[in-house]
Design a protein around this motif. Structure first.
Motif, mmCIF file in Angstrom:
data_model
loop_
_atom_site.group_PDB
_atom_site.id
_atom_site.type_symbol
_atom_site.label_atom_id
_atom_site.label_comp_id
_atom_site.label_asym_id
_atom_site.label_seq_id
_atom_site.Cartn_x
_atom_site.Cartn_y
_atom_site.Cartn_z
ATOM 1 N N THR A 121 39.946 84.371 55.137
ATOM 2 C CA THR A 121 39.454 85.289 54.108
ATOM 3 C C THR A 121 37.943 85.146 53.991
ATOM 4 O O THR A 121 37.395 84.058 54.184
ATOM 5 N N THR A 150 42.698 89.436 61.890
ATOM 6 C CA THR A 150 43.493 89.657 60.681
ATOM 7 C C THR A 150 42.796 89.141 59.421
ATOM 8 O O THR A 150 43.414 89.064 58.360
ATOM 9 N N THR A 151 41.533 88.795 59.538
ATOM 10 C CA THR A 151 40.783 88.274 58.391
ATOM 11 C C THR A 151 40.758 89.292 57.258
ATOM 12 O O THR A 151 40.486 90.465 57.477
ATOM 13 N N ARG A 152 41.044 88.844 56.047
ATOM 14 C CA ARG A 152 40.974 89.715 54.868
ATOM 15 C C ARG A 152 39.592 89.575 54.219
ATOM 16 O O ARG A 152 39.064 88.470 54.110
ATOM 17 N N HIS A 193 42.051 100.464 56.370
ATOM 18 C CA HIS A 193 42.372 99.032 56.458
ATOM 19 C C HIS A 193 42.612 98.448 55.072
ATOM 20 O O HIS A 193 42.146 97.347 54.762
ATOM 21 N N ARG A 221 43.537 94.851 54.461
ATOM 22 C CA ARG A 221 42.592 93.806 54.851
ATOM 23 C C ARG A 221 41.264 93.888 54.130
ATOM 24 O O ARG A 221 40.545 92.891 54.047
#
Length: 324
Positions: free
Chosen positions: A203, A230-232, A258, A261
């Protein structure tokens, strides 16, 4: 990963040489050497000789995958796209089919000759807002900074932006010099094996104000276009008014595409505009902030989604509420 640790890699804020006077007394010696022609003595990440080097000139050196060398090189202004009342997108031309290929978390140095406040050359860092693979050009978002404050009161006076005003006064076809040095790359997004992504990061909380969103946009271009990343990300973006929001269409588009995300929280207001001063006849029980005095909502504030807006400066309370 909070911006407290991540953001220092997106901004060269620890380098007074990049941000201010290259001859300044507070400049770090190593940084000063980068800006006084000594960069060629510094090991470079990817030294690449110029393919067609003639005339006995030393080969150009490159600090990264970026096509702009470590020495000043001129590029023409090819287009200006006004964005709002004081900010425009400036397009600089590359050769046909050529791409800037500036690494994520990398910036360029721009030189405005004899425009600094002491009469010397003004050098400032800028991060393009266009994706690195844009062909034939690159774009930089630049706000025109006017002078403000009282010249007779030194601590309250800020002169007009040297480079920003120089660029805003350029005409199509005019050229300006850029260079890219190894110190301009803060945190690699692509490692030596070619793997993409910020390692060990799940994150990210980004915080910026005004045109400070450019380094964030640069990182978001890469992160959100990478299907394996897949980083939020939550982006706390501060502006004085709703009309000051920059690249809003792009931010909205990314949220729509997105949403799982990426989230933007627009923080509209100013540090002092949020102060709730008491009336003279307020009782001691009125509390803090003042219960009687209400700060009016900014114009067009209701055009922002309720869960994506804060009528506040980006303060500790806002960070605690939205940050990862």
């Amino acid at each position: 990963m909070a911006f407290e640790s991540f953001g220092k890699y997106l901004h060269p804020w620890k380098c007074p040489v990049c941000l201010e006077d290259k001859r300044g007394a507070i400049a770090y010696p190593m940084c000063r050497s980068f800006h006084t022609g000594a960069v060629l003595s510094v090991p470079l990440d990817e030294p690449k000789p110029q393919a067609n080097n003639t005339g006995g000139c030393p080969p150009l050196q490159y600090a990264s995958s970026c096509i702009i060398p470590t020495t000043w090189t001129e590029f023409p202004l090819t287009n200006v796209i006004p964005y709002n009342h004081d900010t425009s997108i400036f397009e600089f031309g590359l050769e046909e089919g050529q791409r800037l290929e500036l690494p994520v978390c990398g910036c360029l140095l721009m030189l405005a000759p004899k425009c600094d406040h002491d009469g010397g050359d003004a050098i400032r860092p800028y991060t393009p807002c266009s994706p690195a693979d844009m062909q034939g050009k690159f774009q930089i978002l630049i706000k025109r900074y006017a002078a403000w404050g009282d010249k007779d009161v030194l601590h309250s006076y800020k002169p007009a932006g040297a480079v920003s005003n120089y660029v805003h006064n350029m005409k199509l076809g005019d050229k300006i010099s850029f260079k890219h040095i190894s110190a301009n790359v803060k945190l690699p997004y692509v490692d030596a094996s070619g793997a993409q992504g910020f390692k060990g990061v799940d994150t990210i909380t980004m915080i910026s104000v005004g045109v400070g969103l450019a380094p964030m946009v640069q990182a978001l271009h890469a992160m959100l276009s990478n299907k394996d990343d897949t980083t939020r990300v939550v982006f706390l973006y501060g502006n004085r008014t709703v009309r000051d929001i920059l690249l809003r269409e792009k931010l909205d588009q990314w949220e729509e595409q997105h949403g799982e995300r990426f989230k933007v929280v627009h923080c509209i207001g100013t540090r002092y505009g949020q102060v709730h001063m008491h009336f003279d006849d307020c009782p001691k029980s009125c509390g803090k902030p003042c219960k009687r005095r209400q700060i009016p909502k900014p114009e067009s504030f209701d055009t922002l989604a309720e869960d994506r807006r804060e009528h506040s400066w980006v303060d500790e309370e806002v960070i605690a509420k939205h940050a990862f």
